[in-house]
Write a protein that holds these residues in place. Structure first.
Motif, PDB file in Angstrom:
ATOM      1  N   MET A 285      10.116  39.858  22.391  1.00 18.43           N
ATOM      2  CA  MET A 285       9.552  41.303  21.953  1.00 18.43           C
ATOM      3  C   MET A 285       9.029  41.144  19.993  1.00 18.43           C
ATOM      4  N   ASP A 286      10.149  39.758  19.486  1.00 14.97           N
ATOM      5  CA  ASP A 286       9.838  39.419  18.787  1.00 14.97           C
ATOM      6  C   ASP A 286       7.994  39.322  18.187  1.00 14.97           C
ATOM      7  N   VAL A 287       7.251  38.309  19.441  1.00 17.26           N
ATOM      8  CA  VAL A 287       6.307  38.054  19.214  1.00 17.26           C
ATOM      9  C   VAL A 287       5.280  39.533  19.449  1.00 17.26           C
ATOM     10  N   THR A 288       5.830  40.481  20.372  1.00 13.42           N
ATOM     11  CA  THR A 288       5.271  42.241  20.410  1.00 13.42           C
ATOM     12  C   THR A 288       5.180  42.649  18.751  1.00 13.42           C
ATOM     13  N   LEU A 289       6.299  42.476  18.109  1.00 12.38           N
ATOM     14  CA  LEU A 289       6.576  43.247  17.091  1.00 12.38           C
ATOM     15  C   LEU A 289       5.245  42.553  15.687  1.00 12.38           C
ATOM     16  N   GLU A 290       4.875  41.374  16.240  1.00 14.04           N
ATOM     17  CA  GLU A 290       4.701  40.566  14.918  1.00 14.04           C
ATOM     18  C   GLU A 290       2.987  40.978  15.574  1.00 14.04           C
ATOM     19  N   ALA A 291       2.570  41.328  17.038  1.00 13.72           N
ATOM     20  CA  ALA A 291       1.281  41.297  17.297  1.00 13.72           C
ATOM     21  C   ALA A 291       0.417  43.195  17.045  1.00 13.72           C
ATOM     22  N   ILE A 292       1.884  43.312  17.101  1.00 13.93           N
ATOM     23  CA  ILE A 292       1.988  44.998  16.532  1.00 13.93           C
ATOM     24  C   ILE A 292       1.240  45.180  14.895  1.00 13.93           C
ATOM     25  N   ALA A 293       2.508  44.488  14.367  1.00  6.48           N
ATOM     26  CA  ALA A 293       2.599  44.435  12.782  1.00  6.48           C
ATOM     27  C   ALA A 293       1.159  44.169  12.542  1.00  6.48           C
TER      28      ALA A 293
END
Length: 159
Positions: free
Chosen positions: A1-9
């Motif tokens: 989920m952290d990687v996803t949040l970084e990608a979205i940001a």
């Protein structure tokens, strides 16, 4: 989920794929599917986490002052922009997910907690609009000010 949040940001929600997220996380391309089954499942988990983080932030507000609740909402939106982006895109989530429904309800109860729901809704609407304007780069606080001061100044017009 952290990687996803970084990608979205970094890139927004548009091109987000489980395969690309797996590459970023240095795991097999099938690994995200084992946890979330689909892109919608992953985004649903992020939205639920976001609503819970928002509810936690709102529960920290003392009293029922709609201005301070709106400022807390704005603080959440500007410090968790990736969560906020997913929460603003319900069509990308599984709308009947039990965890999402509970988290959304919990945050909503906090936002509309003051006795006068009309004032609470107006404060929330102003904070939501201001958050979008700030995150999109259309509005900037004065050089000497900050986001919370700007919000309080605008919200004074509700009373």
């Amino acid at each position: 989920m952290d990687v996803t949040l970084e990608a979205i940001a970094e890139d927004g929600l548009g091109e987000l794929s489980l395969r690309e997220l797996a590459r970023r996380a240095n795991v097999s391309h099938a690994a995200p599917s084992h946890h979330f089954r689909s892109r919608a499942g992953l985004l649903t988990a992020i939205a639920a986490e976001g609503y819970n983080l928002l509810a936690d932030q709102l529960e920290g507000v003392r009293g029922d002052d709609p201005t301070e609740r709106a400022v807390a909402y704005l603080r959440f939106a500007t410090t968790h922009p990736a969560h906020f982006a997913v929460m603003r895109a319900p069509e990308l989530c599984i709308d009947r997910d039990p965890e999402l429904l509970v988290a959304r309800e919990r945050a909503g109860e906090q936002l509309l907690r003051p006795a006068d729901h009309t004032v609470a809704l107006a404060a929330w609407a102003l904070a939501h609009g201001l958050a979008n304007l700030l995150l999109e780069g259309n509005v900037h606080p004065d050089p000497e000010g900050d986001v919370e001061s700007l919000a309080r100044t605008l919200l004074r017009h509700l009373t």
